[in-house]
Design a protein around this motif. Structure first.
Motif, short mmCIF file in Angstrom:
data_model
loop_
_atom_site.label_atom_id
_atom_site.label_comp_id
_atom_site.label_asym_id
_atom_site.label_seq_id
_atom_site.Cartn_x
_atom_site.Cartn_y
_atom_site.Cartn_z
N LEU A 1 0.86 -1.15 -0.08
CA LEU A 1 0.16 0.07 -0.11
C LEU A 1 0.94 1.12 0.07
O LEU A 1 1.90 1.30 0.66
CB LEU A 1 -1.06 0.05 1.19
N PRO A 2 0.37 2.32 -0.74
CA PRO A 2 1.40 3.31 -0.94
C PRO A 2 1.25 4.28 0.30
O PRO A 2 0.72 5.43 0.49
CB PRO A 2 0.68 4.14 -2.25
N VAL A 3 2.01 4.04 1.42
CA VAL A 3 1.98 4.67 2.36
C VAL A 3 3.42 5.33 2.81
O VAL A 3 3.73 6.05 3.87
CB VAL A 3 1.67 3.91 3.80
N GLY B 1 6.20 9.98 -0.66
CA GLY B 1 6.16 10.17 -2.18
C GLY B 1 5.18 9.12 -2.46
O GLY B 1 5.12 9.08 -3.78
N GLY B 2 4.21 8.69 -1.71
CA GLY B 2 3.03 7.75 -2.16
C GLY B 2 3.84 6.15 -2.78
O GLY B 2 2.95 5.57 -3.58
N ARG B 3 4.85 6.08 -2.26
CA ARG B 3 5.35 4.63 -2.61
C ARG B 3 5.17 3.52 -1.67
O ARG B 3 4.65 3.68 -0.60
CB ARG B 3 7.09 4.79 -2.51
N GLY B 4 5.22 2.22 -1.95
CA GLY B 4 4.98 1.23 -1.10
C GLY B 4 5.66 0.16 -1.86
O GLY B 4 5.94 -0.01 -3.01
N LEU C 1 1.68 16.17 -4.83
CA LEU C 1 3.15 15.27 -4.48
C LEU C 1 3.68 14.84 -6.08
O LEU C 1 4.69 15.14 -5.99
CB LEU C 1 2.26 14.15 -3.68
N ILE D 1 7.27 15.80 -7.35
CA ILE D 1 8.31 14.77 -7.72
C ILE D 1 8.64 14.87 -9.13
O ILE D 1 9.90 14.62 -9.60
CB ILE D 1 7.63 13.27 -7.42
#
Lengths: 183, 264
Positions: free
Chosen positions: A68-70, A73-76, B74, B78
């Motif tokens: 899950l993107p937590v 930068g919204g990565r996961g 965001l 980026i």
């Protein structure tokens, strides 16, 4: 299971969610924007104590590892633990533990809280920078310049804010958790 | 009640809603690992898969696009960082403007991947009941010794429950701050305090309600997990999706094209 124990479980989950939300909150700053992720890690340490703060960060890391993107930068995804910023992720867990450990063993004063957040903030870099160096094959100077120096101003502000917010919240928090604060 | 779609379950009867949570979980894991290795052809394919998923699950597009605004800031940050500060020399205009074609390509790839991961995660939480998610995590963690699987699963579910609520509260606080000119504050410490304190107070009240509700329902984490075995027809789409992910990653496509030996 007792209500107290359930309350701690729910609070730790709440902090995991706050850390995840912190990764999405950007405050524009020079030289790099502030992300509130490690502010909530420090706050978890100061308010939950070492054990529950550590668990809280581990839950956050688990959710990120599950895809899950937590992360920032919204990565996961599991791959991030082995990437250049993986060290910072592990550093968060240790940082929360260290912050909680110091605040549990010292008096509830601003000075000791400052000491706890300072050591905890440095703990993140103590793992993150060598990891960055190892993964990217950079020299120490470049690793520190890229992975630490640009974030220091923001970190000082976040650490200061964590102390201020923890001081404001602690009476309410302790009342709810019925923790006997150290005399 | 949360107004956003991101990280929020919505009841339904679509095939995606009915898909076994354990299978969905593995598909999600394969996707998040694979997407970060994919190039333009793979990303195009999975954008189509994502559109198909959105259509099948009947995800309301308008609230979803409203949610995307949070991510847009965001992703823009980026994109700009990657496009403007790439060390390559193939400048788009002149060397005085630090925008390069390689930087642009890399920034587009990164943002496309991130957007897809966010969309698939939204689709996953939108179509998976929290209870099913909890059971799936318990099932996944139970073979690991010394980990209280059920408790960890409960915490993960609670965390995902809190996420949209906190985001909604953060929006409310941000709007309240804006209307009181709080956004004009120059001191970042005051800004953080002004944001964090109200979010925290509201969230804590919500957490207390949840703890009380769990306690009132006699929550126990020593109960055995009784889940039926994964049905074969549910496993099939997971395997198909994992194979599609594998075939879309450059290593496998290069091996098929003969550039790399297949045992690489």
């Amino acid at each position: 299971m007792s209500t107290d124990h359930l309350q701690r479980i729910v609070y730790a989950s709440l902090f995991s969610a706050l850390i995840a939300v912190g990764a999405y909150i950007h405050i524009p700053m020079v030289p790099v924007p502030i992300v509130l992720q490690n502010f909530f890690v420090l706050l978890a340490g100061l308010l939950l104590g070492s054990r529950w703060a550590f668990i809280s960060v581990c839950i956050y890391l688990l959710v990120g590892a599950l895809g899950l993107p937590v992360f920032s930068g919204g990565r996961g995804g599991l791959g991030h633990f082995l990437g250049p910023t993986g060290g910072y992720l592990f550093g968060f867990a240790l940082s929360a533990y260290v912050c909680g450990w110091i605040s549990e063993r010292t008096r509830d004063t601003v000075m000791f809280s400052v000491a706890a957040v300072t050591v905890a903030s440095l703990t993140v870099y103590a793992i993150g920078v060598p990891w960055l160096k190892m993964v990217t094959q950079m020299d120490w100077q470049r690793a520190a310049l890229l992975g630490m120096v640009p974030f220091l101003v923001g970190d000082v502000l976040k650490a200061a804010a964590a102390v201020v917010v923890a001081k404001a919240l602690r009476p309410m928090f302790n009342r709810r958790l019925r923790i006997a604060t150290p005399a | 009640m949360a107004h956003r779609i991101g990280f929020h379950f919505h009841p339904g009867s679509s095939p995606l809603h009915r898909w076994d949570a354990r299978c969905k979980f593995f598909a999600m894991m394969a996707l998040t690992i694979g997407l970060f290795k994919m190039q333009f052809p793979g990303l195009t394919l999975f954008t189509l898969v994502m559109v198909l998923g959105f259509t099948v699950s009947r995800l309301p597009l308008r609230p979803f696009l409203r949610d995307c605004r949070t991510w847009a800031y965001l992703l823009t940050a980026i994109f700009l960082l990657q496009a403007l500060f790439h060390p390559s020399t193939d400048h788009v205009w002149t060397s005085s403007v630090p925008l390069t074609w390689t930087g642009l390509e890399l920034a587009t790839l990164t943002c496309w991947r991130l957007l897809l991961v966010l969309c698939f995660a939204t689709l996953f939480t939108f179509t998976t009941r929290p209870k099913d998610l909890q059971d799936a995590i318990t099932w996944l963690l139970s073979p690991i010794p010394f980990i209280p699987a059920r408790r960890v699963a409960l915490m993960v579910t609670l965390m995902l429950r809190f996420l949209p609520l906190i985001m909604d509260q953060a929006d409310e606080v941000r709007m309240a701050m804006k209307s009181r000119m709080g956004g004009d504050r120059k001191n970042p410490l005051r800004k953080i305090k002004g944001m964090a304190l109200p979010i925290f107070r509201k969230s804590l009240a919500r957490a207390d309600e949840l703890a009380l509700a769990l306690s009132a329902r006699g929550y126990r984490d020593d109960l055995p997990l009784r889940l039926p075995p994964v049905p074969g027809k549910h496993l099939l789409p997971t395997v198909a999706l994992a194979l599609l992910v594998l075939c879309s990653t450059p290593l496998v496509t290069e091996a098929i094209a003969g550039k790399l030996p297949l045992w690489f």
